[in-house]
Design a protein around this motif. Structure first.
Motif, PDB file in Angstrom:
ATOM      1  N   THR A 231      23.444  16.355  -2.289  1.00 34.62           N
ATOM      2  CA  THR A 231      23.988  16.036  -3.607  1.00 34.62           C
ATOM      3  C   THR A 231      22.873  15.744  -4.608  1.00 34.62           C
ATOM      4  O   THR A 231      23.066  15.056  -5.585  1.00 34.62           O
ATOM      5  CB  THR A 231      24.912  14.809  -3.529  1.00 34.62           C
ATOM      6  N   LYS A 232      21.684  16.295  -4.338  1.00 34.85           N
ATOM      7  CA  LYS A 232      20.532  16.039  -5.198  1.00 34.85           C
ATOM      8  C   LYS A 232      20.812  16.375  -6.658  1.00 34.85           C
ATOM      9  O   LYS A 232      20.279  15.741  -7.580  1.00 34.85           O
ATOM     10  CB  LYS A 232      19.315  16.845  -4.697  1.00 34.85           C
ATOM     11  N   THR A 233      21.678  17.360  -6.908  1.00 34.43           N
ATOM     12  CA  THR A 233      21.922  17.773  -8.287  1.00 34.43           C
ATOM     13  C   THR A 233      22.518  16.646  -9.124  1.00 34.43           C
ATOM     14  O   THR A 233      22.454  16.689 -10.353  1.00 34.43           O
ATOM     15  CB  THR A 233      22.879  18.987  -8.320  1.00 34.43           C
ATOM     16  N   SER A 234      23.103  15.645  -8.497  1.00 31.22           N
ATOM     17  CA  SER A 234      23.690  14.541  -9.260  1.00 31.22           C
ATOM     18  C   SER A 234      22.731  13.367  -9.397  1.00 31.22           C
ATOM     19  O   SER A 234      23.077  12.346  -9.984  1.00 31.22           O
ATOM     20  CB  SER A 234      24.982  14.062  -8.590  1.00 31.22           C
TER      21      SER A 234
ATOM     22  N   ASN B 246      12.016   9.326   0.287  1.00 32.19           N
ATOM     23  CA  ASN B 246      12.641   9.200   1.608  1.00 32.19           C
ATOM     24  C   ASN B 246      14.142   8.966   1.491  1.00 32.19           C
ATOM     25  O   ASN B 246      14.941   9.575   2.219  1.00 32.19           O
ATOM     26  CB  ASN B 246      11.991   8.052   2.385  1.00 32.19           C
ATOM     27  N   ILE B 247      14.525   8.093   0.577  1.00 27.15           N
ATOM     28  CA  ILE B 247      15.952   7.779   0.413  1.00 27.15           C
ATOM     29  C   ILE B 247      16.718   8.986  -0.103  1.00 27.15           C
ATOM     30  O   ILE B 247      17.762   9.368   0.437  1.00 27.15           O
ATOM     31  CB  ILE B 247      16.123   6.587  -0.539  1.00 27.15           C
ATOM     32  N   VAL B 248      16.207   9.612  -1.162  1.00 25.56           N
ATOM     33  CA  VAL B 248      16.909  10.741  -1.770  1.00 25.56           C
ATOM     34  C   VAL B 248      16.961  11.929  -0.824  1.00 25.56           C
ATOM     35  O   VAL B 248      17.995  12.588  -0.666  1.00 25.56           O
ATOM     36  CB  VAL B 248      16.236  11.142  -3.102  1.00 25.56           C
ATOM     37  N   ASN B 249      15.853  12.210  -0.157  1.00 27.10           N
ATOM     38  CA  ASN B 249      15.782  13.387   0.710  1.00 27.10           C
ATOM     39  C   ASN B 249      16.623  13.228   1.967  1.00 27.10           C
ATOM     40  O   ASN B 249      17.303  14.159   2.397  1.00 27.10           O
ATOM     41  CB  ASN B 249      14.331  13.669   1.093  1.00 27.10           C
ATOM     42  N   GLU B 250      16.599  12.043   2.561  1.00 26.77           N
ATOM     43  CA  GLU B 250      17.272  11.845   3.840  1.00 26.77           C
ATOM     44  C   GLU B 250      18.775  11.599   3.705  1.00 26.77           C
ATOM     45  O   GLU B 250      19.554  12.001   4.559  1.00 26.77           O
ATOM     46  CB  GLU B 250      16.620  10.669   4.580  1.00 26.77           C
TER      47      GLU B 250
ATOM     48  N   THR C  10       3.013  13.981  -6.817  1.00 29.06           N
ATOM     49  CA  THR C  10       4.293  13.312  -7.051  1.00 29.06           C
ATOM     50  C   THR C  10       5.420  14.042  -6.337  1.00 29.06           C
ATOM     51  O   THR C  10       6.274  13.426  -5.676  1.00 29.06           O
ATOM     52  CB  THR C  10       4.577  13.226  -8.561  1.00 29.06           C
ATOM     53  N   LEU C  11       5.443  15.356  -6.455  1.00 27.94           N
ATOM     54  CA  LEU C  11       6.496  16.144  -5.805  1.00 27.94           C
ATOM     55  C   LEU C  11       6.420  16.018  -4.288  1.00 27.94           C
ATOM     56  O   LEU C  11       7.452  15.962  -3.609  1.00 27.94           O
ATOM     57  CB  LEU C  11       6.395  17.606  -6.224  1.00 27.94           C
ATOM     58  N   THR C  12       5.215  15.959  -3.760  1.00 30.02           N
ATOM     59  CA  THR C  12       5.052  15.780  -2.310  1.00 30.02           C
ATOM     60  C   THR C  12       5.622  14.441  -1.871  1.00 30.02           C
ATOM     61  O   THR C  12       6.344  14.349  -0.869  1.00 30.02           O
ATOM     62  CB  THR C  12       3.570  15.875  -1.926  1.00 30.02           C
ATOM     63  N   ARG C  13       5.291  13.381  -2.621  1.00 31.60           N
ATOM     64  CA  ARG C  13       5.796  12.055  -2.259  1.00 31.60           C
ATOM     65  C   ARG C  13       7.310  11.962  -2.442  1.00 31.60           C
ATOM     66  O   ARG C  13       7.995  11.308  -1.642  1.00 31.60           O
ATOM     67  CB  ARG C  13       5.076  10.988  -3.091  1.00 31.60           C
ATOM     68  N   LEU C  14       7.833  12.589  -3.478  1.00 33.25           N
ATOM     69  CA  LEU C  14       9.275  12.570  -3.710  1.00 33.25           C
ATOM     70  C   LEU C  14      10.034  13.528  -2.788  1.00 33.25           C
ATOM     71  O   LEU C  14      11.262  13.481  -2.713  1.00 33.25           O
ATOM     72  CB  LEU C  14       9.584  12.940  -5.168  1.00 33.25           C
ATOM     73  N   LYS C  15       9.283  14.416  -2.126  1.00 33.94           N
ATOM     74  CA  LYS C  15       9.873  15.427  -1.238  1.00 33.94           C
ATOM     75  C   LYS C  15      10.844  16.330  -1.996  1.00 33.94           C
ATOM     76  O   LYS C  15      11.936  16.649  -1.523  1.00 33.94           O
ATOM     77  CB  LYS C  15      10.575  14.753  -0.047  1.00 33.94           C
TER      78      LYS C  15
ATOM     79  N   ASP D 211       0.811  -1.223   0.000  1.00 33.43           N
ATOM     80  CA  ASP D 211       0.000   0.000   0.000  1.00 33.43           C
ATOM     81  C   ASP D 211       0.841   1.269   0.000  1.00 33.43           C
ATOM     82  O   ASP D 211       0.320   2.370   0.204  1.00 33.43           O
ATOM     83  CB  ASP D 211      -0.928   0.021   1.231  1.00 33.43           C
ATOM     84  N   GLU D 212       2.135   1.137  -0.233  1.00 37.70           N
ATOM     85  CA  GLU D 212       3.019   2.293  -0.178  1.00 37.70           C
ATOM     86  C   GLU D 212       3.437   2.711  -1.587  1.00 37.70           C
ATOM     87  O   GLU D 212       3.822   1.890  -2.412  1.00 37.70           O
ATOM     88  CB  GLU D 212       4.262   1.984   0.658  1.00 37.70           C
ATOM     89  N   TYR D 213       3.356   4.023  -1.837  1.00 40.03           N
ATOM     90  CA  TYR D 213       3.788   4.547  -3.124  1.00 40.03           C
ATOM     91  C   TYR D 213       5.307   4.413  -3.258  1.00 40.03           C
ATOM     92  O   TYR D 213       6.057   4.788  -2.348  1.00 40.03           O
ATOM     93  CB  TYR D 213       3.397   6.009  -3.273  1.00 40.03           C
ATOM     94  N   VAL D 214       5.739   3.926  -4.411  1.00 44.00           N
ATOM     95  CA  VAL D 214       7.179   3.825  -4.651  1.00 44.00           C
ATOM     96  C   VAL D 214       7.806   5.225  -4.672  1.00 44.00           C
ATOM     97  O   VAL D 214       8.944   5.408  -4.234  1.00 44.00           O
ATOM     98  CB  VAL D 214       7.461   3.080  -5.968  1.00 44.00           C
ATOM     99  N   GLU D 215       7.062   6.220  -5.159  1.00 42.32           N
ATOM    100  CA  GLU D 215       7.564   7.591  -5.126  1.00 42.32           C
ATOM    101  C   GLU D 215       7.941   8.004  -3.704  1.00 42.32           C
ATOM    102  O   GLU D 215       8.944   8.702  -3.496  1.00 42.32           O
ATOM    103  CB  GLU D 215       6.520   8.560  -5.690  1.00 42.32           C
ATOM    104  N   SER D 216       7.152   7.587  -2.730  1.00 49.82           N
ATOM    105  CA  SER D 216       7.456   7.932  -1.338  1.00 49.82           C
ATOM    106  C   SER D 216       8.727   7.247  -0.862  1.00 49.82           C
ATOM    107  O   SER D 216       9.536   7.837  -0.133  1.00 49.82           O
ATOM    108  CB  SER D 216       6.282   7.548  -0.428  1.00 49.82           C
ATOM    109  N   ILE D 217       8.907   5.991  -1.265  1.00 51.86           N
ATOM    110  CA  ILE D 217      10.120   5.261  -0.891  1.00 51.86           C
ATOM    111  C   ILE D 217      11.336   5.947  -1.488  1.00 51.86           C
ATOM    112  O   ILE D 217      12.350   6.172  -0.810  1.00 51.86           O
ATOM    113  CB  ILE D 217      10.026   3.801  -1.369  1.00 51.86           C
TER     114      ILE D 217
END
Length: 375
Positions: free
Chosen positions: A77-80, A68-72, A104-109, A59-65
């Protein structure tokens, strides 16, 4: 063949005119399980991460997963890291596209997504309206590049009248090579090949033998040989997915060598796709390998009980008027000890919506099909 392969593709932003060097081997995230290896993949340079608003694990959006990884762990280094997502065909009205992107942007943070694809075309909603929304999102800085996924060549040409299409995405593998003959590959637009390894277990004994010979020659795995062959076209990228760390490492290094021209030609020949035209009445529609809900009768397809968008009827109108068919359906022919398919020797295993759209549009006219052997 060059001694080395370019590991990135430079994509130019239509508004800022700046270039982004996007890695040619990224990570797919669709229809997988909890053991995503996104962080491991990023560590090995697979910093293009592809997802979609309708991808879920339980029941979890992959975008959220992904978010979480990219944001945390990679915020600084998000630019890469390059994130790609897709809007579903049922959300292609102007306001729905805007809403879907915001979710989508909310889930991707994130404040923006690098590539935003239209996942599938929808003849029920004007393409101009959809792309007007995509242009708005691009002008607002919420998306950097507009992409199309699973569009025919005429649909692509129509889309280019309304927006700058920077990236394409299609299924491409040794057993699915439609883009080589339908004009898509010849556009030269950067193209992400999805599901590059998905049909490996369907290869014939001869195909497996040739792959093994090349794997031995180059001291590489079968998947590395396949990915290297796919990336022989300089404007192609690919997004294999795996839940195995060893396989992920193999995928990430699939461009560390170059297949010789002779070997590239051998693979292209041994995997030359054989399209057959099969009478629809010979095809049994029972179930799908992926577990997707499918229609098993004309009545169900016409009623569109599962609410697919676009519906089989809409797809039928589109293919009958345009004469274009995205790709052949996929069937298997096998002996049936229980005699279920005595009259229908073929079993539909891929492309059920297009099967019914074809039946609605053309009746019992033979349908283009890839036939998989039973063993």
């Amino acid at each position: 063949m060059p001694k080395s392969m370019h590991k990135t593709i430079s994509v130019i932003h239509p508004l800022t005119k700046q270039y982004d060097p996007i890695p040619r081997i990224g990570q797919g995230t669709g229809l997988t399980n909890k053991s995503l290896l996104i962080e491991e993949g990023i560590h090995h340079g697979m910093t293009l991460i592809d997802t979609a608003e309708n991808y879920k694990i339980e029941d979890e959006y992959v975008e959220s997963i992904v978010g979480n990884i990219v944001n945390e762990k990679y915020y600084k280094t998000k630019t890469s890291i390059y994130l790609a997502s897709k809007v579903s065909p049922e959300h292609l009205s102007y306001h729905d596209v805007i809403k879907s992107c915001d979710k989508t942007l909310t889930r991707l943070k994130q404040s923006y997504v690098d590539i935003y694809f239209i996942h599938w075309s929808n003849p029920e909603i004007p393409l101009e309206e959809t792309l007007r929304a995509m242009n708005t999102l691009q002008q607002q800085g919420k998306i950097h590049y507009i992409g199309l996924c699973n569009f025919t060549l005429s649909q692509l040409r129509q889309a280019q009248l309304y927006a700058n299409i920077s990236v394409l995405q299609y299924e491409y593998s040794p057993l699915e090579r439609t883009i080589e003959t339908n004009g898509i590959l010849g556009t030269g637009i950067p193209l992400i090949a999805y599901s590059p390894l998905v049909h490996v277990h369907h290869y014939s004994l001869k195909q497996k033998m040739v792959l093994q010979q090349l794997a031995t020659k180059y001291h590489k795995s079968l998947s590395q040989i396949i990915l290297n062959w796919i990336l022989r076209f300089p404007h192609l990228l690919t997004i294999p997915k795996t839940n195995n760390k060893d396989h992920l490492l193999e995928n990430s290094t699939a461009m560390d060598f170059c297949l010789e021209n002779e070997d590239l030609a051998t693979l292209s020949t041994v995997f030359h796709p054989q399209i057959q035209y099969i009478h629809p009445e010979q095809i049994a529609v029972i179930k799908n390998e992926s577990g997707q809900k499918i229609y098993t009768s004309m009545e169900q397809a016409m009623a569109n009980h599962w609410g697919y968008s676009p519906s089989p009827v809409s797809l039928a109108h589109e293919i009958s008027s345009s004469g274009e068919f995205l790709k052949p359906i996929r069937v298997i022919r096998q002996d049936d000890p229980e005699n279920i398919r005595a009259v229908k020797p073929y079993h539909l295993i891929g492309g059920s919506l297009f099967y019914w759209a074809w039946r609605i549009a053309f009746g019992n006219k033979p349908i283009p099909s890839y036939v998989r052997p039973s063993s």
